[in-house]
Every structure is written in structure tokens, then in C-alpha cells.
Design an enzyme around this catalytic site. Structure first.
Site, PDB file in Angstrom:
ATOM      1  N   ASP A  57       0.847  -1.191   0.000  1.00 29.43           N
ATOM      2  CA  ASP A  57       0.000   0.000   0.000  1.00 29.43           C
ATOM      3  C   ASP A  57       0.886   1.247   0.000  1.00 29.43           C
ATOM      4  O   ASP A  57       1.856   1.326   0.752  1.00 29.43           O
ATOM      5  CB  ASP A  57      -0.907  -0.011   1.233  1.00 29.43           C
ATOM      6  CG  ASP A  57      -1.999   1.034   1.137  1.00 29.43           C
ATOM      7  OD1 ASP A  57      -2.939   0.819   0.369  1.00 29.43           O
ATOM      8  OD2 ASP A  57      -1.895   2.076   1.820  1.00 29.43           O
ATOM      9  N   LEU A  58       0.566   2.209  -0.878  1.00 29.97           N
ATOM     10  CA  LEU A  58       1.337   3.457  -0.924  1.00 29.97           C
ATOM     11  C   LEU A  58       1.005   4.313   0.296  1.00 29.97           C
ATOM     12  O   LEU A  58      -0.175   4.471   0.642  1.00 29.97           O
ATOM     13  CB  LEU A  58       1.021   4.248  -2.199  1.00 29.97           C
ATOM     14  CG  LEU A  58       1.857   3.898  -3.437  1.00 29.97           C
ATOM     15  CD1 LEU A  58       1.542   2.491  -3.921  1.00 29.97           C
ATOM     16  CD2 LEU A  58       1.612   4.906  -4.541  1.00 29.97           C
ATOM     17  N   ASP A 116      -4.534   2.370  -4.839  1.00 33.83           N
ATOM     18  CA  ASP A 116      -3.101   2.453  -4.553  1.00 33.83           C
ATOM     19  C   ASP A 116      -2.617   1.204  -3.831  1.00 33.83           C
ATOM     20  O   ASP A 116      -1.663   1.252  -3.063  1.00 33.83           O
ATOM     21  CB  ASP A 116      -2.791   3.702  -3.706  1.00 33.83           C
ATOM     22  CG  ASP A 116      -3.522   3.698  -2.366  1.00 33.83           C
ATOM     23  OD1 ASP A 116      -4.519   2.955  -2.241  1.00 33.83           O
ATOM     24  OD2 ASP A 116      -3.098   4.423  -1.449  1.00 33.83           O
TER      25      ASP A 116
END
Length: 458
Positions: A329-330, A372
Site C-alpha cells: 500500500d502506498l 493504490d
């Protein structure tokens, strides 16, 4: 009818007129037969050329796969010390020889010298990289306390430098790992990928040029075929009684086959054979288009990775007990969109996708499962390689830590879960998601392993 009466008045009988039409029809049918045969030859030539170029592209892919396989095996040996990985490494070099075979097959099946040169450069870089791998392997062998004489002569011939001889076993292990994960090593790997990509680009250019030339030829013959067919249809309308069995019946059968979405077997008059072959060609093209649409349905348009649908399919059909799932996950991606705009956000997602894809093996499945959020299904990978997974995470983080081409740096939080006995897809995802949650709770920009982080903290 008035025309026929007028011809009769001039002394030309219907019989003579029909004979004239029949002779003309025969002549046109012969011409059409030649055109159709030539069209079929062009199609076969195009198919053969395209297949050869596709095979050449596969040979180029073999070089990348072989290089990645060698990297994974020598890295796994350096991290775990298990000799089977080094045995696999030398089996690829001495027996399988995919790189050498790929170069030989490309030279045999393609006349594209530029593509061949690019592949030669890629293999040359791979050979240079071997020297660094040999040295790292020798370092790891001594670090794990193996007898060097038990290994191939190529390893024995690589003596350690004076400053490395004095290192302790643990220091030699660390030095071996550093040699296989440092920037210099990664640059060599990227150079290999650049050359193989150059080979692929040249092969694709050649394929497109060849297909365009053959398509122009095919279009001309199809035009002539249509023109002759039109003339024959006019004649057939004037010879209904003589041609009904050759035209009406085949048309009725063809309509039925078209409705059933089946190929039309060539038969009947020449124009029907022509129509049948052209329909079959269009039908097969339609089938190929459906396959392309199926590919697009399972892949993310922005990154080219598997999308959520593809991810669900892969997870359902993978042996989860011997696999591991990584969820990435960003961190603070919303702030990037708010500050730079969604166009830059797309560039960031694409860069992250590229970083993940180039870090993992070609056998692993890299997916974008959310806005994302990314996932990697790592097959045939268990808890024994947890340090290797951690190093892959560090490699990805290092790639993304610096801005590049105007794209800002980003950090990622990662959760990993290893497969267990009789575990299902839902349970494996929940385990990886819990690990990801722990990574975020720990301040982001880190990696957490389900269960194994807890055991280390006890």
C-alpha cells in the site's frame, strides 16, 4: 426480356448467349481461383513470418528468465546457505544453457542483425554479472563453512581478495549478500533488461513492417476477388436455372453456418469458395480479437499488471499452501493526488508497478487490486526465505526513495503472509492484510510478516 428479344431479332439465340455467359463465367472463375489461391498463399506467408518473429521474441524472453533464475538461485544460496540453490545455478549454466540456446535459435530463425546484436549484448552483460556472482558464491561458501573443493572449478578459481580473507564467517556472509544486492549488481541487471527490450523492440518493428507489406498485398487481391465475384454474380443472375444448384444451395448452407458461428467449408462455385475463405479469415480474426479483449479484462490498463479480476482468478487457481501473498500500500497517496494532481498520481502508480514487477521473479504474479494497493503472489516460496522477501522489499523501497523523471519519491507499507496447510484464498488475504495493518500502525514505510513478526517479538 426486351434485351433478349432485341438480341434474338439480331439473330443471336439464347443458347448462344448462354454459352457466351458460360465461357465468360469459366474464364472469370479461373481468374478468381488464381486470386483466391494467391490470397491464401499471402495469408500463409504472413502467418509463417509472424510465427517466426514471435518465436524470436520468446528466445529473447528466455535470456531474461535465465538471468533472473540465476540471480534468484545465487541470492537464495547467499541468504540461506542451502547448497541446492547453488546446484541449480550451475545446472542452468552448464546443462540447461537457456541463454546460449536462445542466441543460437534467434540467429537461426531471424535475419534481424540489430536484434541479434542486442541479445548478444544482453548475454555479454550476463556473463560479466556471472563473475560477480561467482565471487559472491565463493564468499558465501566460506561464510557457511563449506569445503570449497566440493564445488565446481569455476568457483575454486575465484580466490578471495586479501581484505576479504581476514573477514569472519558472518562478515563473509554479509559481504556475499551485499555483492548480490548492491547498486552495481542492480545496474547490470537493468542493463540486461535494456538490451533484451531493445531486441524485442526491433523484432516488433520488423513484425509490423512485414505485416503492413503483406496486408497491402492481401488488400489488393481481396479487391480483385470482390470485383470478379461481382461480375460472376451478375452472370449468375442471368443463368439462374444453370447455377441454382451451385449457388443457392451453398448460400443456404453458409448462412446456417454463419448463424452458428462456424467456419464455412470451401465448396460450390468459385465465388463461394472465395467468400468462404474470406469469412473464415474474418471469423478467425474475430476470435483473436476476443482473446485480446479477454487479456484486457484481466489486466490493469494503467500499469499493465493483473487487475482485481485477474488477481482473484490467480489466487483461486494457485497452490496457496506453497505460496506467499504480499500486499503493498502506498503511504499517503491521497496527499500526492491533492498536491500534484491525479495525472502525477497515475505516474506514481505506474512507477510503483514497474518497481514491483522488476523486483520479483517472472514466475510471480504482480497485481494492482485497488487504487493504490498492489499484491504479489509469490509461488513456491515458504517462511525459510523470509529474509529474501525482506530484501526484495528493501530493493523496492530503495528504487522509490528518490524522485525520478519528475515523479516524486514515495514510501510503501507492506504485509506478507505465508501459505499454510489447507488455507483458503480469503484466509491468506486476511493474514496478509493484518500484517499490512501492523506495518501501518508501526509508522508506515516498513514490512511486517503475519505470525513471524509476533514470534520474533516474544
Amino acid at each position: 426480356m426486351k434485351l433478349f428479344s432485341h438480341l434474338k431479332d439480331r439473330g443471336i439465340s439464347m443458347k448462344v448467349l448462354n454459352i457466351c455467359f458460360l465461357v465468360l463465367a469459366v474464364i472469370l472463375s479461373v481468374v478468381l481461383f488464381i486470386v483466391v489461391n494467391r490470397t491464401d498463399e499471402i495469408y500463409k506467408e504472413t502467418h509463417e513470418i509472424t510465427q517466426n518473429l514471435i518465436n524470436a521474441r520468446d528466445f529473447s524472453d528466455d535470456v531474461v528468465e535465465a538471468s533472473d533464475y540465476l540471480t534468484e538461485q545465487v541470492r537464495s544460496f547467499a541468504v540461506t546457505g542451502e547448497r541446492v540453490y547453488l546446484d541449480n545455478y550451475f545446472r542452468e549454466i552448464d546443462e540447461t544453457k537457456r541463454r546460449d540456446k536462445a542466441l543460437q535459435m534467434l540467429d537461426k530463425n531471424s535475419e534481424n542483425k540489430e536484434a541479434f546484436s542486442e541479445l548478444e549484448d544482453a548475454i555479454r552483460e550476463s556473463r560479466i554479472l556471472e563473475e560477480q556472482e561467482y565471487y559472491a558464491a565463493r564468499m558465501a561458501i566460506e561464510g557457511f563453512g563449506y569445503d570449497v573443493s566440493e564445488f565446481p572449478e569455476t568457483i575454486q578459481e575465484h580466490h578471495l581478495k586479501e581484505e576479504d580473507l581476514s573477514l569472519s564467517q558472518d562478515e563473509k556472509k554479509r559481504k556475499a549478500i551485499e555483492l548480490l544486492f548492491n547498486d552495481r549488481y542492480q545496474e547490470r541487471k537493468e542493463t540486461i533488461r535494456t538490451h533484451t527490450k531493445g531486441c524485442l523492440d526491433r523484432l516488433l518493428d520488423e513484425m509490423h513492417q512485414t505485416q503492413n507489406m503483406e496486408a497491402e498485398k492481401l488488400q489488393r487481391y481481396v479487391f480483385f476477388g470482390h470485383l470478379i465475384s461481382f461480375i460472376l454474380l451478375v452472370i449468375i443472375l442471368l443463368m439462374v436455372l444453370l447455377t441454382s444448384l451451385l449457388i443457392i444451395t451453398p448460400i443456404s448452407k453458409a448462412v446456417k453456418l454463419i448463424r452458428e458461428e462456424k467456419d464455412i467449408p470451401p465448396g460450390g462455385a468459385y465465388e463461394m469458395r472465395f467468400l468462404a475463405k474470406n469469412y473464415n479469415l474474418m471469423y478467425n480474426t474475430h476470435v483473436q480479437s476476443k482473446k485480446k479483449l479477454n487479456f484486457e479484462a484481466n489486466h490493469d490498463k494503467l500499469t499493465g499488471l493483473y487487475n482485481r479480476r485477474g488477481y482473484d482468478f490467480l489466487l483461486k487457481n494457485t497452490d496457496l499452501e506453497t505460496s506467499a501473498l504480499m500486499i503493498i500500500d502506498l503511504d499517503k497517496f491521497k496527499e500526492i493526488n491533492d498536491h500534484y494532481g491525479h495525472a502525477m498520481g497515475d505516474k506514481v502508480l505506474k512507477r510503483v508497478g514497474d518497481a514491483i514487477f522488476t523486483t520479483f521473479r517472472s514466475d510471480d504474479y504482480v497485481c494492482r487490486i485497488g487504487g493504490d494497493e498492489f499484491a504479489v503472489i509469490m509461488i513456491h516460496l515458504g517462511p525459510a526465505l523470509i529474509n529474501l522477501v525482506r530484501m526484495k522489499y528493501e530493493t523496492m523501497s530503495k528504487k522509490l526513495a528518490e524522485p525520478m523523471d519528475g515523479v516524486p519519491s514515495v514510501t510503501i507499507s507492506t504485509g506478507v503472509a505465508f501459505g499454510e496447510y489447507r488455507i483458503g484464498a480469503s484466509a491468506l488475504f486476511k493474514n496478509a492484510d493484518r500484517a499490512l495493518y501492523n506495518a501501518k500502525e508501526s509508522g508506515r514505510n516498513t514490512i511486517r510478516f503475519h505470525k513471524y513478526d509476533q514470534e520474533q517479538n516474544r
